[in-house]
Write a protein that holds these residues in place. Structure first.
Motif, PDB file in Angstrom:
ATOM      1  N   UNK A   1     -39.187-130.880  39.517  1.00 40.37           N
ATOM      2  CA  UNK A   1     -40.092-131.630  40.399  1.00 40.37           C
ATOM      3  C   UNK A   1     -40.364-130.887  41.705  1.00 40.37           C
ATOM      4  N   UNK A   2     -39.577-129.850  41.974  1.00 42.00           N
ATOM      5  CA  UNK A   2     -39.763-129.097  43.206  1.00 42.00           C
ATOM      6  C   UNK A   2     -39.240-129.796  44.436  1.00 42.00           C
ATOM      7  N   UNK A   3     -38.144-130.564  44.278  1.00 38.80           N
ATOM      8  CA  UNK A   3     -37.566-131.301  45.410  1.00 38.80           C
ATOM      9  C   UNK A   3     -36.054-131.124  45.419  1.00 38.80           C
ATOM     10  N   UNK A   4     -35.440-131.393  46.558  1.00 38.31           N
ATOM     11  CA  UNK A   4     -33.982-131.393  46.621  1.00 38.31           C
ATOM     12  C   UNK A   4     -33.467-132.778  46.258  1.00 38.31           C
ATOM     13  N   UNK A   5     -32.228-132.844  45.798  1.00 37.25           N
ATOM     14  CA  UNK A   5     -31.618-134.120  45.405  1.00 37.25           C
ATOM     15  C   UNK A   5     -30.571-134.519  46.435  1.00 37.25           C
ATOM     16  N   UNK A   6     -30.656-135.746  46.916  1.00 35.96           N
ATOM     17  CA  UNK A   6     -29.653-136.296  47.822  1.00 35.96           C
ATOM     18  C   UNK A   6     -28.984-137.484  47.151  1.00 35.96           C
ATOM     19  N   UNK A   7     -27.668-137.399  46.963  1.00 33.50           N
ATOM     20  CA  UNK A   7     -26.895-138.476  46.350  1.00 33.50           C
ATOM     21  C   UNK A   7     -26.284-139.356  47.429  1.00 33.50           C
ATOM     22  N   UNK A   8     -26.358-140.669  47.231  1.00 33.14           N
ATOM     23  CA  UNK A   8     -25.679-141.629  48.099  1.00 33.14           C
ATOM     24  C   UNK A   8     -24.562-142.274  47.301  1.00 33.14           C
ATOM     25  N   UNK A   9     -23.322-142.087  47.733  1.00 30.25           N
ATOM     26  CA  UNK A   9     -22.153-142.612  47.030  1.00 30.25           C
ATOM     27  C   UNK A   9     -21.853-144.027  47.514  1.00 30.25           C
ATOM     28  N   UNK A  10     -21.879-144.990  46.565  1.00 27.54           N
ATOM     29  CA  UNK A  10     -21.662-146.396  46.900  1.00 27.54           C
ATOM     30  C   UNK A  10     -20.768-147.051  45.858  1.00 27.54           C
ATOM     31  N   UNK A  11     -20.067-148.143  46.206  1.00 29.04           N
ATOM     32  CA  UNK A  11     -19.361-148.920  45.184  1.00 29.04           C
ATOM     33  C   UNK A  11     -20.378-149.451  44.186  1.00 29.04           C
ATOM     34  N   UNK A  12     -20.052-149.417  42.880  1.00 24.53           N
ATOM     35  CA  UNK A  12     -21.041-149.779  41.872  1.00 24.53           C
ATOM     36  C   UNK A  12     -21.683-151.147  42.085  1.00 24.53           C
ATOM     37  N   UNK A  13     -20.933-152.213  42.472  1.00 23.25           N
ATOM     38  CA  UNK A  13     -21.585-153.518  42.642  1.00 23.25           C
ATOM     39  C   UNK A  13     -22.723-153.520  43.663  1.00 23.25           C
ATOM     40  N   UNK A  14     -22.768-152.524  44.548  1.00 24.40           N
ATOM     41  CA  UNK A  14     -23.821-152.495  45.567  1.00 24.40           C
ATOM     42  C   UNK A  14     -24.957-151.537  45.217  1.00 24.40           C
ATOM     43  N   UNK A  15     -24.834-150.817  44.093  1.00 19.61           N
ATOM     44  CA  UNK A  15     -25.842-149.804  43.769  1.00 19.61           C
ATOM     45  C   UNK A  15     -27.175-150.436  43.369  1.00 19.61           C
ATOM     46  N   UNK A  16     -27.174-151.348  42.417  1.00 17.53           N
ATOM     47  CA  UNK A  16     -28.434-151.954  41.976  1.00 17.53           C
ATOM     48  C   UNK A  16     -29.089-152.793  43.077  1.00 17.53           C
ATOM     49  N   UNK A  17     -28.322-153.580  43.853  1.00 16.13           N
ATOM     50  CA  UNK A  17     -28.944-154.254  44.991  1.00 16.13           C
ATOM     51  C   UNK A  17     -29.568-153.262  45.984  1.00 16.13           C
TER      52      UNK A  17
ATOM     53  N   UNK B   1     -11.711-154.458  38.341  1.00 14.92           N
ATOM     54  CA  UNK B   1     -11.498-153.480  39.407  1.00 14.92           C
ATOM     55  C   UNK B   1     -12.824-153.101  40.069  1.00 14.92           C
ATOM     56  N   UNK B   2     -12.739-152.659  41.319  1.00 16.47           N
ATOM     57  CA  UNK B   2     -13.932-152.217  42.033  1.00 16.47           C
ATOM     58  C   UNK B   2     -14.519-150.980  41.367  1.00 16.47           C
ATOM     59  N   UNK B   3     -13.657-150.085  40.859  1.00 17.75           N
ATOM     60  CA  UNK B   3     -14.128-148.919  40.128  1.00 17.75           C
ATOM     61  C   UNK B   3     -13.102-148.570  39.052  1.00 17.75           C
ATOM     62  N   UNK B   4     -13.505-147.716  38.123  1.00 14.13           N
ATOM     63  CA  UNK B   4     -12.648-147.381  36.989  1.00 14.13           C
ATOM     64  C   UNK B   4     -11.442-146.532  37.394  1.00 14.13           C
ATOM     65  N   UNK B   5     -11.565-145.769  38.465  1.00 12.08           N
ATOM     66  CA  UNK B   5     -10.436-144.957  38.908  1.00 12.08           C
ATOM     67  C   UNK B   5      -9.220-145.821  39.206  1.00 12.08           C
TER      68      UNK B   5
END
Length: 281
Positions: free
Chosen positions: A78-94, A179-183
Protein backbone atom coordinates in the motif's frame (compact mmCIF):
# COMPACT_ATOMS: atom_id res chain seq x y z
CA UNK A 1 -39.86 47.30 7.98
CA UNK A 2 -38.21 44.47 9.88
CA UNK A 3 -39.71 43.91 13.30
CA UNK A 4 -37.72 42.65 16.24
CA UNK A 5 -39.60 39.35 16.08
CA UNK A 6 -38.86 38.84 12.37
CA UNK A 7 -35.23 39.72 12.95
CA UNK A 8 -34.97 37.13 15.71
CA UNK A 9 -36.67 34.55 13.47
CA UNK A 10 -34.22 35.30 10.68
CA UNK A 11 -31.31 35.00 13.09
CA UNK A 12 -32.57 31.65 14.31
CA UNK A 13 -32.97 30.43 10.73
CA UNK A 14 -29.44 31.48 9.87
CA UNK A 15 -28.13 29.75 12.99
CA UNK A 16 -30.04 26.59 12.11
CA UNK A 17 -28.62 26.74 8.58
CA UNK A 18 -25.14 27.10 10.03
CA UNK A 19 -25.60 24.09 12.29
CA UNK A 20 -26.96 22.02 9.40
CA UNK A 21 -24.03 23.06 7.22
CA UNK A 22 -21.59 22.15 9.98
CA UNK A 23 -23.18 18.74 10.43
CA UNK A 24 -23.14 18.13 6.69
CA UNK A 25 -19.45 19.06 6.56
CA UNK A 26 -18.71 16.77 9.53
CA UNK A 27 -20.59 13.94 7.83
CA UNK A 28 -18.64 14.45 4.63
CA UNK A 29 -15.35 14.42 6.54
CA UNK A 30 -16.37 11.25 8.33
CA UNK A 31 -17.30 9.61 5.04
CA UNK A 32 -13.88 10.29 3.52
CA UNK A 33 -12.55 7.20 1.74
CA UNK A 34 -10.39 5.40 4.31
CA UNK A 35 -7.85 3.96 1.88
CA UNK A 36 -7.29 7.42 0.37
CA UNK A 37 -6.98 8.87 3.88
CA UNK A 38 -4.45 6.20 4.93
CA UNK A 39 -2.36 6.76 1.80
CA UNK A 40 -2.48 10.53 2.17
CA UNK A 41 -1.29 10.18 5.77
CA UNK A 42 1.26 7.54 4.81
CA UNK A 43 0.28 5.44 7.82
CA UNK A 44 -2.07 2.54 8.58
CA UNK A 45 -2.93 2.36 12.28
CA UNK A 46 -4.08 -1.01 13.60
CA UNK A 47 -5.26 -2.15 17.01
CA UNK A 48 -3.97 -5.43 18.40
CA UNK A 49 -3.04 -7.30 21.58
CA UNK A 50 0.59 -8.29 22.06
CA UNK A 51 -0.34 -11.31 24.20
CA UNK A 52 -1.47 -13.64 21.41
CA UNK A 53 1.52 -15.66 20.20
CA UNK A 54 2.35 -16.62 17.52
CA UNK A 55 0.29 -13.88 15.86
CA UNK A 56 1.36 -10.96 18.04
CA UNK A 57 3.69 -11.02 21.04
CA UNK A 58 6.80 -9.44 22.51
CA UNK A 59 10.16 -11.17 22.17
CA UNK A 60 13.38 -9.63 23.48
CA UNK A 61 11.50 -6.37 24.00
CA UNK A 62 10.27 -6.17 20.40
CA UNK A 63 7.05 -7.06 18.62
CA UNK A 64 7.16 -10.42 16.85
CA UNK A 65 4.78 -12.81 15.13
CA UNK A 66 2.88 -13.48 11.94
CA UNK A 67 0.85 -10.28 12.22
CA UNK A 68 3.96 -8.11 12.20
CA UNK A 69 5.35 -9.84 9.10
CA UNK A 70 2.04 -9.89 7.22
CA UNK A 71 1.29 -6.24 7.95
CA UNK A 72 4.80 -5.30 6.87
CA UNK A 73 3.87 -6.84 3.53
CA UNK A 74 0.52 -5.01 3.50
CA UNK A 75 2.28 -1.74 4.28
CA UNK A 76 4.80 -2.29 1.49
CA UNK A 77 2.07 -3.04 -1.05
CA UNK A 78 0.00 0.00 0.00
CA UNK A 79 3.03 2.27 0.29
CA UNK A 80 2.42 3.18 3.95
CA UNK A 81 4.02 2.53 7.32
CA UNK A 82 2.24 0.37 9.90
CA UNK A 83 1.62 1.58 13.44
CA UNK A 84 0.42 -1.00 15.98
CA UNK A 85 -1.52 0.00 19.10
CA UNK A 86 -1.26 -2.61 21.86
CA UNK A 87 -4.47 -2.91 23.91
CA UNK A 88 -6.21 -5.48 26.13
CA UNK A 89 -8.39 -7.57 23.81
CA UNK A 90 -11.76 -6.58 25.40
CA UNK A 91 -11.06 -2.96 24.41
CA UNK A 92 -9.86 -3.61 20.84
CA UNK A 93 -13.20 -3.91 19.03
CA UNK A 94 -14.76 -0.99 20.94
CA UNK A 95 -11.68 1.01 19.94
CA UNK A 96 -12.29 0.20 16.27
CA UNK A 97 -15.91 1.33 16.54
CA UNK A 98 -14.79 4.54 18.24
CA UNK A 99 -12.46 5.27 15.31
CA UNK A 100 -9.24 5.08 17.35
CA UNK A 101 -7.52 3.08 14.59
CA UNK A 102 -8.16 2.04 11.00
CA UNK A 103 -8.58 -1.72 11.48
CA UNK A 104 -7.85 -4.58 13.88
CA UNK A 105 -4.85 -6.85 13.44
CA UNK A 106 -6.12 -9.18 16.21
CA UNK A 107 -6.68 -11.50 14.53
CA UNK A 108 -10.17 -12.66 15.52
CA UNK A 109 -12.19 -15.79 14.92
CA UNK A 110 -14.67 -15.27 12.10
CA UNK A 111 -18.14 -15.94 13.52
CA UNK A 112 -21.62 -15.24 12.17
CA UNK A 113 -22.37 -12.80 14.99
CA UNK A 114 -19.19 -10.84 14.32
CA UNK A 115 -19.78 -10.82 10.56
CA UNK A 116 -23.10 -9.09 11.17
CA UNK A 117 -21.24 -6.23 12.81
CA UNK A 118 -17.79 -6.13 11.17
CA UNK A 119 -16.06 -6.68 7.84
CA UNK A 120 -13.51 -9.51 8.01
CA UNK A 121 -10.48 -9.86 5.81
CA UNK A 122 -9.58 -12.94 3.81
CA UNK A 123 -8.82 -15.69 6.39
CA UNK A 124 -5.16 -15.90 7.37
CA UNK A 125 -5.16 -19.13 9.42
CA UNK A 126 -7.18 -21.97 10.91
CA UNK A 127 -8.75 -21.02 14.26
CA UNK A 128 -10.24 -24.34 15.41
CA UNK A 129 -10.21 -24.53 19.22
CA UNK A 130 -8.34 -27.23 21.14
CA UNK A 131 -7.11 -27.99 24.65
CA UNK A 132 -3.64 -27.31 26.07
CA UNK A 133 -2.57 -29.26 29.16
CA UNK A 134 0.54 -29.72 31.28
CA UNK A 135 3.02 -32.17 29.85
CA UNK A 136 2.37 -35.69 31.09
CA UNK A 137 -1.02 -35.04 32.68
CA UNK A 138 -2.57 -38.48 32.24
CA UNK A 139 -5.94 -37.32 33.60
CA UNK A 140 -6.63 -35.52 30.30
CA UNK A 141 -6.19 -37.62 27.16
CA UNK A 142 -9.13 -36.24 25.17
CA UNK A 143 -11.12 -32.97 25.30
CA UNK A 144 -14.02 -34.57 27.20
CA UNK A 145 -11.69 -35.25 30.14
CA UNK A 146 -11.97 -31.61 31.27
CA UNK A 147 -15.41 -32.46 32.70
CA UNK A 148 -15.60 -31.40 36.36
CA UNK A 149 -12.15 -29.75 36.25
CA UNK A 150 -11.00 -26.13 36.34
CA UNK A 151 -10.03 -24.81 32.91
CA UNK A 152 -9.20 -21.40 31.49
CA UNK A 153 -9.65 -19.19 28.45
CA UNK A 154 -9.61 -15.45 27.66
CA UNK A 155 -12.43 -12.97 28.21
CA UNK A 156 -14.54 -11.76 25.28
CA UNK A 157 -13.11 -14.33 22.85
CA UNK A 158 -14.71 -16.80 20.46
CA UNK A 159 -12.51 -19.45 22.05
CA UNK A 160 -14.19 -18.85 25.41
CA UNK A 161 -17.62 -19.01 23.75
CA UNK A 162 -16.80 -22.37 22.17
CA UNK A 163 -15.45 -23.71 25.46
CA UNK A 164 -18.68 -22.67 27.19
CA UNK A 165 -20.75 -24.45 24.53
CA UNK A 166 -18.58 -27.57 24.71
CA UNK A 167 -18.91 -27.58 28.50
CA UNK A 168 -22.70 -27.94 28.15
CA UNK A 169 -22.22 -31.29 26.41
CA UNK A 170 -20.15 -32.82 29.22
CA UNK A 171 -21.53 -35.03 32.02
CA UNK A 172 -20.25 -32.63 34.66
CA UNK A 173 -19.57 -28.98 33.93
CA UNK A 174 -16.00 -27.73 34.21
CA UNK A 175 -15.28 -24.58 36.18
CA UNK A 176 -14.22 -21.96 33.64
CA UNK A 177 -11.75 -19.28 34.70
CA UNK A 178 -11.75 -16.21 32.45
CA UNK A 179 -8.52 -14.25 31.94
CA UNK A 180 -7.74 -10.80 30.57
CA UNK A 181 -5.31 -12.43 28.12
CA UNK A 182 -4.08 -15.91 27.26
CA UNK A 183 -0.61 -15.32 28.71
CA UNK A 184 -2.15 -15.23 32.18
CA UNK A 185 -4.02 -18.47 31.53
CA UNK A 186 -0.81 -20.21 30.41
CA UNK A 187 0.94 -19.01 33.57
CA UNK A 188 -1.84 -20.47 35.71
CA UNK A 189 -1.72 -23.73 33.77
CA UNK A 190 2.00 -23.99 34.37
CA UNK A 191 1.46 -23.26 38.07
CA UNK A 192 -1.33 -25.86 38.36
CA UNK A 193 -4.11 -23.38 39.13
CA UNK A 194 -6.05 -24.70 36.11
CA UNK A 195 -5.64 -28.09 34.43
CA UNK A 196 -6.21 -26.94 30.86
CA UNK A 197 -6.56 -23.89 28.61
CA UNK A 198 -8.84 -23.67 25.56
CA UNK A 199 -7.44 -21.66 22.66
CA UNK A 200 -7.10 -21.96 18.90
CA UNK A 201 -4.84 -24.74 17.66
CA UNK A 202 -2.18 -22.50 16.05
CA UNK A 203 -1.68 -20.62 19.33
CA UNK A 204 -1.34 -23.60 21.63
CA UNK A 205 0.64 -25.65 19.09
CA UNK A 206 3.17 -22.81 18.96
CA UNK A 207 3.39 -22.63 22.75
CA UNK A 208 3.80 -26.41 23.07
CA UNK A 209 6.56 -26.25 20.47
CA UNK A 210 8.33 -23.51 22.40
CA UNK A 211 7.97 -25.28 25.77
CA UNK A 212 7.75 -29.03 25.01
CA UNK A 213 8.73 -29.99 28.55
CA UNK A 214 5.92 -27.90 30.05
CA UNK A 215 2.88 -28.13 27.78
CA UNK A 216 1.25 -30.40 25.23
CA UNK A 217 -1.80 -30.26 22.96
CA UNK A 218 -4.76 -32.57 23.50
CA UNK A 219 -5.92 -34.09 20.22
CA UNK A 220 -8.28 -33.86 18.48
CA UNK A 221 -9.51 -30.24 18.63
CA UNK A 222 -13.02 -29.99 20.09
CA UNK A 223 -14.14 -26.81 18.34
CA UNK A 224 -15.99 -26.34 15.08
CA UNK A 225 -13.86 -25.54 12.00
CA UNK A 226 -13.34 -21.78 11.97
CA UNK A 227 -10.79 -19.27 10.69
CA UNK A 228 -8.86 -16.19 11.80
CA UNK A 229 -9.20 -12.88 9.98
CA UNK A 230 -8.40 -9.21 10.45
CA UNK A 231 -11.26 -6.81 11.16
CA UNK A 232 -12.52 -3.55 9.73
CA UNK A 233 -15.82 -1.73 9.97
CA UNK A 234 -18.73 -2.12 7.58
CA UNK A 235 -18.84 1.62 6.94
CA UNK A 236 -18.92 2.34 3.19
CA UNK A 237 -15.81 4.50 3.42
CA UNK A 238 -13.82 1.59 4.93
CA UNK A 239 -14.50 -0.93 2.17
CA UNK A 240 -11.75 0.31 -0.15
CA UNK A 241 -9.15 -0.31 2.56
CA UNK A 242 -10.47 -3.78 3.35
CA UNK A 243 -10.57 -4.64 -0.36
CA UNK A 244 -6.94 -3.58 -0.69
CA UNK A 245 -5.92 -5.66 2.35
CA UNK A 246 -7.77 -8.68 0.93
CA UNK A 247 -5.94 -8.31 -2.37
CA UNK A 248 -2.55 -8.37 -0.62
CA UNK A 249 -3.45 -11.43 1.49
CA UNK A 250 -4.84 -13.39 -1.48
CA UNK A 251 -1.74 -12.56 -3.52
CA UNK A 252 0.46 -13.75 -0.63
CA UNK A 253 -1.57 -16.95 -0.41
CA UNK A 254 -1.38 -17.63 -4.13
CA UNK A 255 2.37 -17.04 -4.44
CA UNK A 256 3.20 -19.10 -1.33
CA UNK A 257 4.33 -16.20 0.87
CA UNK A 258 1.54 -16.69 3.42
CA UNK A 259 2.18 -20.44 3.53
CA UNK A 260 5.84 -19.82 4.38
CA UNK A 261 4.81 -17.44 7.17
CA UNK A 262 2.42 -20.08 8.54
CA UNK A 263 5.12 -22.75 8.44
CA UNK A 264 7.48 -20.42 10.30
CA UNK A 265 5.03 -19.49 13.05
CA UNK A 266 2.67 -22.49 13.26
CA UNK A 267 4.90 -25.31 12.06
CA UNK A 268 2.62 -26.05 9.11
CA UNK A 269 0.92 -24.32 6.18
CA UNK A 270 -2.87 -24.11 6.41
CA UNK A 271 -5.59 -24.29 3.80
CA UNK A 272 -8.02 -21.39 4.12
CA UNK A 273 -10.83 -20.08 1.89
CA UNK A 274 -10.46 -16.74 0.14
CA UNK A 275 -13.67 -15.54 1.80
CA UNK A 276 -16.07 -16.71 4.50
CA UNK A 277 -19.71 -15.95 3.78
CA UNK A 278 -21.11 -18.17 6.54
CA UNK A 279 -19.21 -19.39 9.60
CA UNK A 280 -19.74 -22.67 11.45
CA UNK A 281 -21.15 -20.81 14.47
Amino acid sequence: MITRRSAVTRTLRLAAFGVAASLAFAGAAKAEDLLAKVKAKGELTVGTELQFAPFDFVEDGKQAGLNKELFELIGKELGVKITFLDLPWPSVLPGLEAGKFDMVAGPATITNARMERYRFSTPIADATVAILKKKGDASITKPEDIAGKKVGSAKATAQLAQLQEFAKTLPSAPTIQEYVDFSQSYADLGAGRVVAVANSLPNIAYLAKQKPDVFEVVQPPFGKPVYFGFIGTKAPEAQSLMDAVDAVIIKAKNDGTLGKMQEKWFGTAMKTPDHVTKASF
